[in-house]
Design a protein around this motif. Sequence first.
Motif, PDB file in Angstrom:
ATOM      1  N   GLY A 218       0.790  -1.232   0.000  1.00 37.25           N
ATOM      2  CA  GLY A 218       0.000   0.000   0.000  1.00 37.25           C
ATOM      3  C   GLY A 218       0.817   1.274   0.000  1.00 37.25           C
ATOM      4  O   GLY A 218       0.270   2.358   0.180  1.00 37.25           O
TER       5      GLY A 218
ATOM      6  N   ARG B 197       0.081   8.002  -5.963  1.00 35.73           N
ATOM      7  CA  ARG B 197      -1.269   7.432  -6.082  1.00 35.73           C
ATOM      8  C   ARG B 197      -1.509   6.322  -5.061  1.00 35.73           C
ATOM      9  O   ARG B 197      -0.579   5.665  -4.609  1.00 35.73           O
ATOM     10  N   GLN B 198      -2.781   6.072  -4.771  1.00 34.67           N
ATOM     11  CA  GLN B 198      -3.152   4.897  -3.982  1.00 34.67           C
ATOM     12  C   GLN B 198      -2.790   3.658  -4.795  1.00 34.67           C
ATOM     13  O   GLN B 198      -2.924   3.660  -6.015  1.00 34.67           O
ATOM     14  N   SER B 199      -2.341   2.589  -4.115  1.00 37.57           N
ATOM     15  CA  SER B 199      -1.843   1.416  -4.840  1.00 37.57           C
ATOM     16  C   SER B 199      -2.966   0.632  -5.512  1.00 37.57           C
ATOM     17  O   SER B 199      -2.752  -0.022  -6.528  1.00 37.57           O
ATOM     18  N   THR B 200      -4.168   0.679  -4.923  1.00 34.69           N
ATOM     19  CA  THR B 200      -5.317  -0.036  -5.502  1.00 34.69           C
ATOM     20  C   THR B 200      -6.536   0.872  -5.413  1.00 34.69           C
ATOM     21  O   THR B 200      -6.563   1.820  -4.632  1.00 34.69           O
TER      22      THR B 200
ATOM     23  N   VAL C  55       1.412  -6.162  -7.736  1.00 30.39           N
ATOM     24  CA  VAL C  55       0.409  -5.705  -6.780  1.00 30.39           C
ATOM     25  C   VAL C  55      -0.832  -6.592  -6.887  1.00 30.39           C
ATOM     26  O   VAL C  55      -1.609  -6.485  -7.834  1.00 30.39           O
TER      27      VAL C  55
ATOM     28  N   ILE D  32      -3.389  -5.873   0.375  1.00 30.89           N
ATOM     29  CA  ILE D  32      -3.175  -4.622   1.102  1.00 30.89           C
ATOM     30  C   ILE D  32      -3.310  -3.504   0.076  1.00 30.89           C
ATOM     31  O   ILE D  32      -2.761  -3.615  -1.018  1.00 30.89           O
ATOM     32  N   GLY D  33      -4.015  -2.467   0.424  1.00 29.13           N
ATOM     33  CA  GLY D  33      -4.124  -1.391  -0.563  1.00 29.13           C
ATOM     34  C   GLY D  33      -4.800  -0.146  -0.034  1.00 29.13           C
ATOM     35  O   GLY D  33      -5.133  -0.061   1.144  1.00 29.13           O
ATOM     36  N   PHE D  34      -4.966   0.768  -0.926  1.00 25.09           N
ATOM     37  CA  PHE D  34      -5.620   2.050  -0.721  1.00 25.09           C
ATOM     38  C   PHE D  34      -4.808   3.005   0.148  1.00 25.09           C
ATOM     39  O   PHE D  34      -4.407   4.052  -0.313  1.00 25.09           O
ATOM     40  N   THR D  35      -4.572   2.649   1.417  1.00 27.20           N
ATOM     41  CA  THR D  35      -3.622   3.430   2.217  1.00 27.20           C
ATOM     42  C   THR D  35      -2.554   2.449   2.715  1.00 27.20           C
ATOM     43  O   THR D  35      -2.789   1.247   2.737  1.00 27.20           O
ATOM     44  N   PRO D  36      -1.379   2.947   3.125  1.00 26.90           N
ATOM     45  CA  PRO D  36      -0.299   2.044   3.526  1.00 26.90           C
ATOM     46  C   PRO D  36      -0.746   1.055   4.609  1.00 26.90           C
ATOM     47  O   PRO D  36      -1.250   1.462   5.652  1.00 26.90           O
ATOM     48  N   GLY D  37      -0.585  -0.230   4.333  1.00 26.08           N
ATOM     49  CA  GLY D  37      -0.830  -1.259   5.342  1.00 26.08           C
ATOM     50  C   GLY D  37      -2.278  -1.618   5.582  1.00 26.08           C
ATOM     51  O   GLY D  37      -2.574  -2.406   6.475  1.00 26.08           O
TER      52      GLY D  37
END
Lengths: 311, 236
Positions: free
Chosen positions: A25, A252-255, B46, B131-136
């Motif tokens: 993330g 960017r957000q990863s997903t 990812v 895991i995604g959107f924000t870290p962790g």
Amino acid sequence: MIRILDAGPQTTVQDLGRTGQMRYGIPPSGPVDRFAFVLANRLVGNADTAAALECTLIGPRFEIASAGTIAVTGADMPVTVNGQRAAGWRTIAVKAGDIVKLGPARTGVRSYVGVAGGLDVPLVLGSRSTYLRGRVGGVEGRALRKGDELRLLPSRPVKPRHVEPRAIPDYTGEPTVRAVLGPQADRFTAEGLEALFGGRYEVLPQSDRMGSRLRGPRIAHARGHDIVSDGIALGSIQVPGDGQPIVLLVDRQSTGGYTKAATICSCDIWRVGQARPGQSLRFHQIGVDEAHRLFREADRALEAAVREEIA
Amino acid sequence: MRFLPAGDLAVCVELGEEISVEVNTRVRALEFLIQQKGLTGVVETVPAYSSLLVYYDPRAVGFEPLCAAIAELVPQATTAVLPPPRTVELPCCYDDPELGFDLAAAAERLELARDDLVRLHAGADYLVYFIGFTPGLPYMTGMPERINIPRLDTPRTKTPPGSVGIGGIQCCIYSVESPGGFWILGRTPVPLYDPTASEPTLLRPGDRVRFRQIDRAEFDSIGAAVAARAYRPVIA
């Protein structure tokens, strides 16, 4: 060392970015305009991976603690050393006590200050890049402020160099950025995709390192704007329910769970990142093979851009 | 299976379009195989619910050869290739309205006693899809159907990190302060994201997560140990 006297609205330390952390993330970060960033490093004799400053709209004012070489590339921010004008896109020799100032950008958004040796901030997850939302990298994970002191890594003597005038990008006008269809092009109507590749899209002020928000002809969905969340590539043109595109950039957000109509080619990301709020863009569709040809061409252009000066 | 171009540096490998443990396991197994084989030109991967985004270096590999090499691995991408999952225990304090500020309202909405809601939530085994959107931040499955609940009508603008919430069929743990529409049942004192740690994120795709009920006193003492860098998360 350099000492920040005035930071400007958003000056951060960046290197080429983090690799391998998106599955946790954490985005890559790094420079929005990789082309100008790499040239700033090459001018001062650094490896492409060295850390430099990314300045946004208004540059910083800083003091040089020991003699060295700097170079300013990217957005056209007027540079002065001790009040005397200095040129961008070429090496600037500086000595201890010099005060360097970058004024407000006349064209473009982001400028880069390369410093011989590179900025010495701790490596976090293999990178010195600042990720502001995640509070990691650079100086305490934040934008620079007055009083910050940045050490430099050792450097070799630097010969005077400049970027070939024809290699210096023009940030004005209405850039055309090339994009590959997908990954979710099938979620849009033919009219929606025609709008994307035929219309003008204005950059909105809410744009940042995470993404550029654009406004223009509605990119209509064929069936729903939500998808089962998937990974978001650099340059993804994400289109939520309102039909207005957001181009996702280095922080960017990863997903995410919105449809992505097309993805901008890596060699054109800088055109988006240097377009100011109020400036417009147009999109041009190309295939993956053509995008890879442009990728190699951009690499060659970078190789040929820097010239050593004959004394 | 579809290979969807995502610009000139990435390809989205779609193994399905639905959210299921079966398809997500194949996604994670494919990622594992790609990393294990050191597929030429692959830079980073990812995983998500049902697709794997593969970043590559076009100097090292072309689009078609990369897709062909990945396609060859897909039939082997089953749970059998994955290393045994880790189980991460997350202490969670439910019984303090300051931390689990929606617990009472959620229990009422679900027509459950508070203790039963806590028991159902804390008693389940969760799987981290990705895991995604924000870290962790983990996207997890495993929440009992009985506590599925529509998301909040009005999302709150700030939810503290560590907040454990439910919404729809999902259980969510906020990794950083963020807006959100989940009903917050409790809070874990263990950070999912600590930018000052050498490994900032705690959870990984494929991890099992178990919540352990703790009281406020233990919440505070674990919080103090975390702050003093003296806390080690329980990972089996």
